[in-house]
Every structure is written in structure tokens, then in C-alpha cells.
Motif scaffolding. Structure first.
Motif, PDB file in Angstrom:
ATOM      1  N   SER A 429      35.257  14.372  49.105  1.00  0.00           N
ATOM      2  CA  SER A 429      34.646  15.484  49.834  1.00  0.00           C
ATOM      3  C   SER A 429      34.893  16.754  49.021  1.00  0.00           C
ATOM      4  O   SER A 429      35.417  16.697  47.906  1.00  0.00           O
ATOM      5  N   ASP A 430      34.543  17.884  49.582  1.00  0.00           N
ATOM      6  CA  ASP A 430      34.732  19.134  48.852  1.00  0.00           C
ATOM      7  C   ASP A 430      36.207  19.458  48.632  1.00  0.00           C
ATOM      8  O   ASP A 430      36.547  20.206  47.715  1.00  0.00           O
ATOM      9  N   THR A 431      37.067  18.890  49.452  1.00  0.00           N
ATOM     10  CA  THR A 431      38.479  19.277  49.383  1.00  0.00           C
ATOM     11  C   THR A 431      39.423  18.150  48.966  1.00  0.00           C
ATOM     12  O   THR A 431      40.520  18.411  48.504  1.00  0.00           O
ATOM     13  N   GLN A 432      39.013  16.904  49.136  1.00  0.00           N
ATOM     14  CA  GLN A 432      39.950  15.831  48.835  1.00  0.00           C
ATOM     15  C   GLN A 432      39.231  14.532  48.464  1.00  0.00           C
ATOM     16  O   GLN A 432      38.027  14.390  48.670  1.00  0.00           O
ATOM     17  N   GLU A 491      44.394  16.001  47.110  1.00  0.00           N
ATOM     18  CA  GLU A 491      43.780  17.284  47.449  1.00  0.00           C
ATOM     19  C   GLU A 491      43.200  17.936  46.192  1.00  0.00           C
ATOM     20  O   GLU A 491      43.811  17.908  45.122  1.00  0.00           O
ATOM     21  N   ASN A 492      42.017  18.518  46.341  1.00  0.00           N
ATOM     22  CA  ASN A 492      41.371  19.236  45.234  1.00  0.00           C
ATOM     23  C   ASN A 492      41.379  18.399  43.946  1.00  0.00           C
ATOM     24  O   ASN A 492      41.789  18.862  42.869  1.00  0.00           O
ATOM     25  N   LYS A 494      40.533  16.406  40.606  1.00  0.00           N
ATOM     26  CA  LYS A 494      39.714  16.629  39.426  1.00  0.00           C
ATOM     27  C   LYS A 494      38.873  15.376  39.206  1.00  0.00           C
ATOM     28  O   LYS A 494      39.394  14.326  38.861  1.00  0.00           O
TER      29      LYS A 494
END
Length: 972
Positions: A429-432, A491-492, A494
Motif C-alpha cells: 500500500s502507500d504506507t506499508q 513500513e515505508n 523501498k
């Protein structure tokens, strides 16, 4: 001062302009709406070539795409595989190896004696030495077409010498110390580039078709296709060397090339006519015993490759001695072998442990054969020759494809250990990101194993970082293999993409009740997902376009073409990957083969692609090129896939190229199950393409599996529409001599408009418009472009026509001759770009050109984008242009603009939404701007989008060939 807008992309289309009403509408280059004569078509191609050389800044068409020395430098900057810190892993360093066949030492001794014809010459320290001034004459097998001769000479230490190949070529050093070669009876003096000590390599190409030769010293070209020393000579059968006392000679190699005329697929054969290093091999003897004297063996890190015509019939032998302090400390000793291709035998301390019959991976517990102290692991790899009924039309006439031992390791393990780790990204997702880690561990204790499993993830490439996800799981395992499935949240994260290949280290550790780490297992992976939601190929939930030319193998030099076909040195793989990257490509379709069955499963390719950023269509060693689809070794396919499944670069499993026998709907569904089910059992994270060529199914079903090509109603089978099944075929729209009509009307063709070998496909749009599955062009086009012949003068493939030559007649109107090679390259570049553009306009999910670099058909295959020596052809440049993420052009393939024709510009986008400006310029073939049109503030949608602009017409009322150039700028 206002800064100019940044240019995003630049492209061009060559078009003719006419005042004739007959040219209104979509006019074919050659076909049903053609207006060109054959002479005009060739003139058009010459204009294209001239402008292309300017546009791509390759004025002499001699640009090397990616030199091997660059690959060697880049390779040093790539990261080696991480290793376990606790596990006792052995055999990962250098091995000793030797090539041998029965009576080799006897035959070598007989050959060596032929050099001892005079007392003036002796053999000392495996070198031929002139002990006083003298002359050596040696007869060789007669060469009268083309050949290469190589020798090492102490060029700079010798007082004077001369070397003559039957007066076809003569080189030497006269008594005044000047170096020379002879042309038409006259000496031409030259100065060597260096003054190195020791033996210096000298190479000579003889070409009896033109009575010319090349001379290389230290790989520097000294004589460039110059006339023979005696131009009346029609054969080379005698070697003459004259020298002063002290002259040293070594490593004489002669490779002959014999012209073949029966079948253009097989243009010439390769034969070693002299091979002497002035030493005699030792008999192989008791080679698999610990006490054996292996002092004359060579050493290298695996994989070790042998083969090619020069070493035909020589089995490859390997030895490795290891010391184990106390074998009783270990319960298991797992010997892992990536591959013994094609087959072989494994010995431990002289005992036969395993006879291997195929190229698949091997894992053997050899603990019962080991002892405390020194142990010998010995391996024999069988010599190989392609069987007559398996010979492929696209491979080399050297049928002795390299046999090799892949990488090997031995794990000494105790009562509990980690057996396997597989990890993949479940969702992002956008965050994880959610990462699944499947760990199989084995408990060999009689009692339950109580301890913990520790799993962690940390950034690893390009930069290492701290642990970003961690979990410990309590274990209470009975004596059995146990699978643990864990989900880690990053989280976040790469994400891995071809543009930004980010990799993580996944470390798994097994702890005992005391909290001590007793085993560890590390892999690298990328966080990325693959899907085809909405019928669109997606990476990380974003539409992508796969730009993946085929990799065939067949590397230069010619004497290594067979030996390195399936397992080349690493720098060659890096070179090929960077060739793709440098043309804006983002992938490779694996199609390495030397016969009708059998591909490769080289994990090194995936390891490199992980770091370099390339998406791979993977074949495995069980892959087949043609024949009965049931010839696929389904179990080996699964075993091979399991070896490489942690690599994010692999995005599609593909088990076959174009097998011919599918046996109708029942055969199709049965085969799909045999392919699909074993793969999904070990990996449900990738797309699966059972075959690269759906058209060969003949009665091919539609996308839903409800009707076949002959109109028969089918009972739908879930396997045909299984979630990971993806579609694709070989839509060579402009290939095999097809006329432009095929491209213009694709895919709605009359029978006489189909390309050669192409059966009708009623369901092309069914696949392209599928809402559930992507559709790839797994072999785009089949058009040819001759190489720049000036770069291969004197080579055995020089001015040898390809079997594909007659394609020119269908597509252009006549054969293009050798002196028209620029027009030939222009044709290939033109049709390549126009078909690529049409594929993008029709929303294909990817294309794969056949193939990347020259080499097939013993270096005479002309379809590749890069020639055999690594130089770009115009089609390489036009692919680079068409592969830009944002590229503009016209919305059709009209080659001649009539008085009423309008130009409708389109901008094709892959990626983020953005605003751009477009400038369209009308230019003469020499680059002079005639007129300019501008379009401003164009909004491009994100994903894979096409933006069609307002049609226009240039006001200039000119006729003739012009360039329409499209330049996309960032909008301020």
C-alpha cells in the motif's frame, strides 16, 4: 533569464509527401495500398539510414553498445551473495579441474614429436625454443576458404624472426629490429604499441575468398584486411618459422572454417586444425582418490565450463579436498549442486555417490561417506554433443555445446537446521508492505525440538541498513520437517522496480532452548508484487510495459560460441543486461537453447538482474523449444523454479517456446494443469505462461475458453483461466517477408495478408481486450538488418548471406545486396519502430524482439538488434526510441502522406501523470527544419496511457522524403 523547458523524449518518423490523390489514406510501404516502386523504397530506406545516423549520433554505424571492459568494471561494483555466519558451509572457493578423454596423453605425445624435426629446436618448460638459428616447417591440414591462426611469440626479446603461413601472410622482425608484415611481396613496417616482456599473442585471419588477411598483435589490429603476402596463394598448408637463437614460441592454435552450401541455416563449419601448447597431459589415472597427484590440474571458481569443437569428447573432471575436524559433530552433510549439464557422476572419497542424468539441481546427504580429516569430493561431467535429431536451425554448427558444473556447496548440519526459505510480497500500500516468509526447518532429534525461529529483514542493496522488520516464533517441533509461514510488515518499504532495484536481506535463525543460534539461512529479495488486474500487466499495482528482448547465448569469439552458450563468464551476462538497459529496455526473455529441448536455469542471471534492474521471463532447464508439449519435464521445471524463486527479477515462468503438438482442447487443458499445478505448489506470486507461442495450438481457444478457432463450442476449464495464467504469442507483424499491409490491418487479416508461418487467429482481440489477463508479444517481428560489414572483414561470417535474405523480396521488393547494408539496417529499424508503436497503441503489455545480439546460425543470423561483435544496428537505436516511457508519433503507419492526409499526433505514456508540450518538426533528410507545429499543456494520464491530439497538416506543399520529428518537453 527563463530556463528552457526540459526535453523528455525525442522521436522521428520518415515519411514521403505526395500530391497524388492515390496516396491519401494509409499508404503501405509495400502492399495493397502501395505507391512506391522498389527503387523508391530503397531510396526511402537510404534517406532513413542517413537521417538515423545523424539523429542517433552514430555516423559510421560503428558504435559499440556496451564494451566488455565496462562490464568487467561494473561487475566489481556489484555485491556478492551474502553468506551465513553460523552455518558451516564448505566447497565455495576454487576447485581443481581438467578436461580429458581416453588416450589424450598418447595423442598429445605423438603431436609433440612432430615439432622435434631438427636439432635447432627444443622443447623447454612447455615452450618451443630455438637453441640456435634455424627454421621450422610444419604441415597442417589444408585451409582454402577462411581460417584463423594464433601463436604466442617473445616478440620484443627476439633478435629477429619471420613467421609465414604459406606466404599467404608473413610477419617478422628484421635484423635491424624493425617489425614488418608483407603485402604483395613488399614489407610494410610498423611499430608495436607496447614493449611488454614475455610471450605476446599474435593472431592472423586468412580469407581465401578475397586473398586478404588481418594481423593482430596483443589484440590490436595492425594489418586491416590487407592483400596476401603473395596474392597468388590459394591455400595454406605449411607453417614456416625462422628464428635466431633464443626465439620462443607457445600456444599455437589454428581454427579452420569450411564453407557449407547445402543449407543456408548452416553456413560454415568450425574445425581446429592445429592446437599445441608444447606439453603432454598426464593420464587421468585414479583421479577420484585422495592420494592422486593433481599438480597439473587448473583451478577456478565454479561454474567451470568445458566444451566446444576444440575439446569435443573430453569429459570434465573436478576435485576438491576438504578437511573436517570431527565429522561426528554433524548429523547431515548436504551436498548441493546447481547443475551438472548435461549429466555426470559424483564421488566422495572414491565411492560413487550419485549418477546424475539431467541438468536439474541436486541435493544429496553425503554424511555416511565422509570422515574426520581430509575428504575428497570428485565430479565427472559428461562431454556433450547435440544429437542429430535435436539439431536446431538457429544454433551454431559447432554442436559440442559447453558442458559444465554449476556452483556447489556442502552444508555440515547438526540435529536441527533450516532447510529452505521462500519469501515474497503479499501486498503493498502507500504506507506499508506485507512480506510472507515461508521457512521449512528440520528436526532430526529423537525428541521434540524446543527453541525459537528468528526472522528479520533489512535493506541490503544498493545500501545496507538497520533491521526494519523482526519476529521471533517459539518452536515445539516433533522429529519431522516443519513449515512455518510468517508475515512481516515493512513500513515505508523501498520497492523493487526495474528503474530502482532495491533489495532486502532476509535472515532466518534457529535458536535452541538456551537462546543460542545453532543455524542461520540468508536470502536476498525485493519487495514487489506482480499482477494483471483489469487485464493489464502491473508491478507494484502500477501498469507497466515489459520491454524484454530475447537472450539466445551465442557469444563471441567464435571459438567460444558453443562452449559459452549455456554458461558464459559473468562479465558477458552483465554486458548483455547493460545492452538492454542502455536501450531503455527493462527485461529479458530467456531463450537460451542449443537443441529442440532443454534451456538453462542459471541463478547468476537472476542475481545480476536483481541488482541491475531487469524483469525476466524465466525458462528453466526443463524448457523445450519445439516438439511435443508433453516432452516438458514438469518435475524438473518445479525443482528448477524452486532454486530461483526468491529473485524479484523473475516475473513470468515460461515452460516452452513453440511446441507444436497440443492435441486439441483436452491436450491444452491437461498440459496447462501439468505446468501450472507444480509451479503454484511452490510459488503463487508470479505469472505463468505455459508457452510463448499460442498460435501453434492451431485450434486455439478464445480468452474465456468457450470456443475454439474452428468455431467449436468448448466446455470451459478453470485451468485455462486460472488466476496466474497470462497470455502471449509471437506476433511477428512485419517479419518473414510480410508486406506493410499486415502491419496496417493487424490483427484483422485476409489469408493472403498473414505473415509466413502465421495461422489465422480469430481471438487476437479477445486476448488483447481481456479484463483478467495481460497479453504479451513474446517474439516481436522477424525482420532482418545486415551488419556493418566493414567491422567484420576477414571473419568467417563476412559477406555470408543469411538464410533470411529472401525476406527482403517480400517486404521491400528485392534482395538488398551487401553494399546496401545501411538500407538493410534502415528497413529493420523502420519496421521495428512502427510495429513497436502499433503494439503500444493497441495496448500490448510487453514485447520481446528476437533477439538481442548476433551469434545464432554461426554468426550469420541477421534479426538481432546488435551484431555479433557488439555493435549497434539502427534497429537497436529505433528500439531505444520506441522504448522511451513517454514517446510521441503519428497514430497510424501511413508511409506516404497525400494531399488530403492529416497527421494525428499521439503521446504514449508509461508512469506518472504529468503535463507536457509537444513540438512537431518537418525536416529534410539532412536535418534542415522546414516547418514547426506546437501543442501546449497536454495532460498525460498516469499508468499506461495514450493521448491523441488534434489532427493537423503541414502547410508546405513539398514532395519527396521528409522527416517528421516529435519532441516532448516538460510543461512549465
Amino acid at each position: 533569464m527563463e530556463m528552457p523547458a526540459q526535453m523528455i523524449s525525442k522521436s522521428f518518423e520518415m515519411r514521403a509527401f505526395s500530391k497524388s490523390l492515390a496516396t491519401d489514406g494509409e499508404t503501405d510501404f509495400k502492399g495493397k495500398t502501395e505507391t512506391f516502386t522498389t527503387k523508391e523504397r530503397v531510396a526511402f530506406l537510404n534517406d532513413y539510414a542517413n537521417y538515423g545516423k545523424l539523429f542517433w549520433d552514430d555516423k559510421k554505424l560503428n558504435k559499440e553498445v556496451y564494451p566488455l571492459e565496462n562490464a568487467q568494471k561494473l561487475l566489481k561494483n556489484l555485491k556478492p551473495r551474502p553468506v551465513s555466519k553460523v552455518r558451516n558451509r564448505l566447497l565455495t572457493d576454487e576447485w581443481l579441474y581438467k578436461g580429458y578423454k581416453a588416450n589424450k596423453e598418447i595423442k598429445e605425445a605423438e603431436e609433440l614429436n612432430k615439432w622435434k624435426s631438427t636439432e635447432d629446436i627444443q622443447i623447454e618448460n612447455s615452450e618451443l625454443v630455438f637453441v640456435k638459428e634455424g627454421e621450422l616447417t610444419r604441415a597442417v591440414d589444408t585451409q582454402n576458404w577462411r581460417c584463423r591462426f594464433e601463436v604466442d611469440i617473445d616478440l620484443f626479446q627476439s633478435k629477429s624472426f619471420s613467421l609465414s603461413l604459406d606466404n599467404c601472410a608473413e610477419i617478422g622482425k628484421d635484423t635491424s629490429g624493425k617489425y614488418y608484415y608483407v603485402v604483395n611481396g613488399k614489407k610494410v613496417y610498423f611499430t608495436p604499441k607496447s614493449n611488454a616482456s614475455g610471450l605476446i599473442p599474435v593472431k592472423i585471419d586468412l580469407d581465401f575468398t578475397t586473398h586478404r588477411y588481418n594481423l593482430y598483435i596483443e589484440d590490436r589490429l595492425i594489418a586491416d584486411y590487407t592483400a596476401f603476402s603473395d596474392s597468388t596463394q590459394n591455400a595454406f598448408s605449411t607453417l614456416v618459422i625462422k628464428g635466431q637463437k633464443g626465439l620462443k614460441i607457445d600456444n599455437i592454435l589454428g581454427i579452420g572454417y569450411k564453407k557449407l552450401d547445402a543449407d543456408a541455416h548452416y553456413p560454415f563449419e568450425i574445425n581446429t586444425f592445429i592446437d599445441e601448447d608444447f606439453s603432454v597431459s598426464k593420464a587421468i589415472g585414479d583421479w577420484n582418490s585422495l592420494a592422486y597427484d593433481d599438480s597439473d590440474w587448473q583451478s577456478n571458481k565454479l561454474p567451470v565450463v568445458h566444451g566446444g569443437e576444440r575439446y569435443k569428447g573430453e569429459d570434465l573432471y573436478l576435485r576438491k579436498t576438504i578437511n573436517i575436524k570431527n565429522i561426528k559433530e554433524y548429523k547431515t552433510a548436504n551436498l548441493y549442486i546447481e547443475s551438472l549439464t548435461p549429466s555426470g557422476i559424483v564421488y566422495v572419497n572414491g565411492v560413487t555417490v550419485e549418477v546424475i542424468h539431467d541438468a536439474g539441481p541436486v541435493n544429496i546427504d553425503i554424511s555416511k561417506y565422509l570422515r574426520s580429516g581430509n575428504n575428497l569430493i570428485a565430479i565427472k561431467v559428461d562431454a556433450y554433443q547435440v544429437a542429430p535429431d535435436q539439431i536446431m536451425t538457429h544454433t551454431s554448427t559447432d554442436v559440442h555445446t559447453g558442458w559444465f558444473a554449476g556452483r556447489i556447496h556442502l552444508d555440515l548440519l547438526k540435529n536441527a537446521y533450516i532447510k529452505d526459505v521462500f519469501t515474497y510480497t503479499d501486498s503493498i500500500s502507500d504506507t506499508q508492505a506485507e512480506q510472507i516468509i515461508k521457512v521449512t526447518y528440520r528436526n532430526l532429534n529423537e525428541d521434540r525440538f524446543k527453541g525459537k525461529l528468528r526472522i528479520s529483514m533489512a535493506p541490503w542493496f544498493p545500501n545496507e541498513g538497520n533491521v526494519v522488520a523482526f519476529k521471533e516464533i517459539s518452536l515445539n517441533a516433533i522429529p519431522i520437517d516443519k513449515l512455518n509461514i510468517t508475515k512481516l510488515i515493512i513500513e515505508n518499504a523501498k520497492l523493487w522496480t526495474a528503474d530502482d532495484p532495491q533489495l532486502y536481506l532476509v535472515k532466518t535463525e534457529l535458536l535452541n532452548e538456551k537462546g543460542e543460534v545453532i543455524d542461520d539461512y540468508v536470502v536476498t529479495t525485493g519487495i514487489r508484487t506482480i499482477s494483471q488486474q483489469g487485464g493489464t500487466f502491473q508491478i507494484n499495482n502500477k501498469p507497466e510495459f515489459l520491454k524484454a528482448p530475447l537472450l539466445f547465448g551465442n557469444r563471441a569469439p567464435l571459438e567460444k560460441i558453443a562452449q559459452w552458450d549455456k554458461c558464459p563468464p559473468l562479465e558477458y551476462l552483465v554486458q548483455e543486461m547493460m545492452m538492454v538497459k542502455n536501450m531503455n529496455g527493462n527485461g529479458i526473455r530467456m531463450s537460451v537453447h542449443d537443441s529442440k529441448t532443454g534451456g538453462i536455469n542459471d541463478p547468476r542471471i537472476a542475481e545480476l538482474a536483481d541488482q541491475l534492474g531487469l524483469m525476466l521471463i524465466w525458462q528453466t532447464s526443463a524448457w523445450i523449444r519445439q516438439g511435443n508439449v508433453f516432452n516438458i519435464d514438469f518435475e524438473r521445471f518445479q525443482a528448477d523454479a524452486k532454486v530461483v524463486r526468491n529473485h524479484p527479477s523473475i516475473i513470468i515462468w515460461q515452460s516452452a517456446n513453440h511446441p507444436y503438438s497440443w492435441y486439441g482442447w483436452e491436450g491444452i487443458t491437461t498440459t496447462y494443469k501439468k505446468i501450472y499445478e507444480p509451479i503454484v505448489a511452490i510459488d503463487s506470486s508470479r505469472l505463468i505462461s505455459p508457452s510463448a507461442d499460442m498460435r501453434i495450438m492451431y485450434d486455439i481457444p478464445n480468452d474465456e475458453g468457450t470456443k475454439d478457432n474452428s468455431g467449436n463450442i468448448l466446455t470451459p476449464d478453470p485451468i485455462w483461466t486460472a488466476p496466474l495464467i497470462t497470455r502471449g504469442s509471437m506476433d511477428y507483424i512485419g517479419g518473414y517477408g510480410a508486406e506493410w499491409t499486415t502491419l496496417r490491418k493487424w490483427p484483422f487479416l485476409e489469408k493472403d495478408e498473414r505473415p509466413l508461418y502465421y495461422e489465422t487467429n480469430e481471438f487476437q482481440t479477445s486476448f488483447l481486450n481481456s479484463r483478467d489477463r495481460a497479453y504479451f508479444n513474446f517474439e516481436q517481428d522477424e525482420s532482418i538488418g545486415q551488419p556493418n560489414w566493414s567491422l567484420s572483414k576477414g571473419k568467417p561470417w563476412y559477406h555470408v548471406p543469411s538464410y533470411e535474405w529472401d525476406y527482403d523480396i517480400g517486404s521491400i521488393g528485392r534482395r538488398l545486396e551487401f553494399n546496401e547494408w545501411e538500407a538493410s539496417q534502415a528497413w529493420q529499424a523502420l519496421i521495428a519502430y512502427e510495429t513497436l508503436k502499433k503494439n503500444r497503441l493497441m495496448d500490448y503489455d510487453g514485447i520481446s524482439w528476437c533477439n538481442l545480439r548476433g551469434g545464432p546460425n554461426t554468426a550469420t543470423y541477421q534479426k538481432p538488434l546488435i551484431d555479433y561483435l557488439g555493435f549497434a544496428k539502427l534497429a537497436y537505436h529505433s528500439h531505444n526510441m520506441g522504448f522511451q516511457d513517454i514517446v510521441a508519433g503519428s497514430d497510424n503507419v501511413d508511409v506516404v502522406y497525400g494531399p488530403n492526409d492529416m497527421i494525428t499526433p499521439v503521446i504514449m505514456n508509461i508512469g506518472e501523470a504529468r503535463k507536457v508540450n509537444l513540438t512537431v518538426q518537418l525536416k529534410t533528410p539532412n536535418g534542415k527544419i522546414v516547418e514547426t507545429k506546437k501543442f501546449s499543456n497536454i495532460s498525460l494520464e498516469q499508468g499506461r496511457s495514450i493521448n491523441k491530439l488534434k489532427p493537423f497538416r503541414f502547410s508546405s506543399k513539398r514532395t519527396g522524403n521528409y522527416v517528421v520529428e516529435y519532441i516532448v518537453y516538460e510543461s512549465k
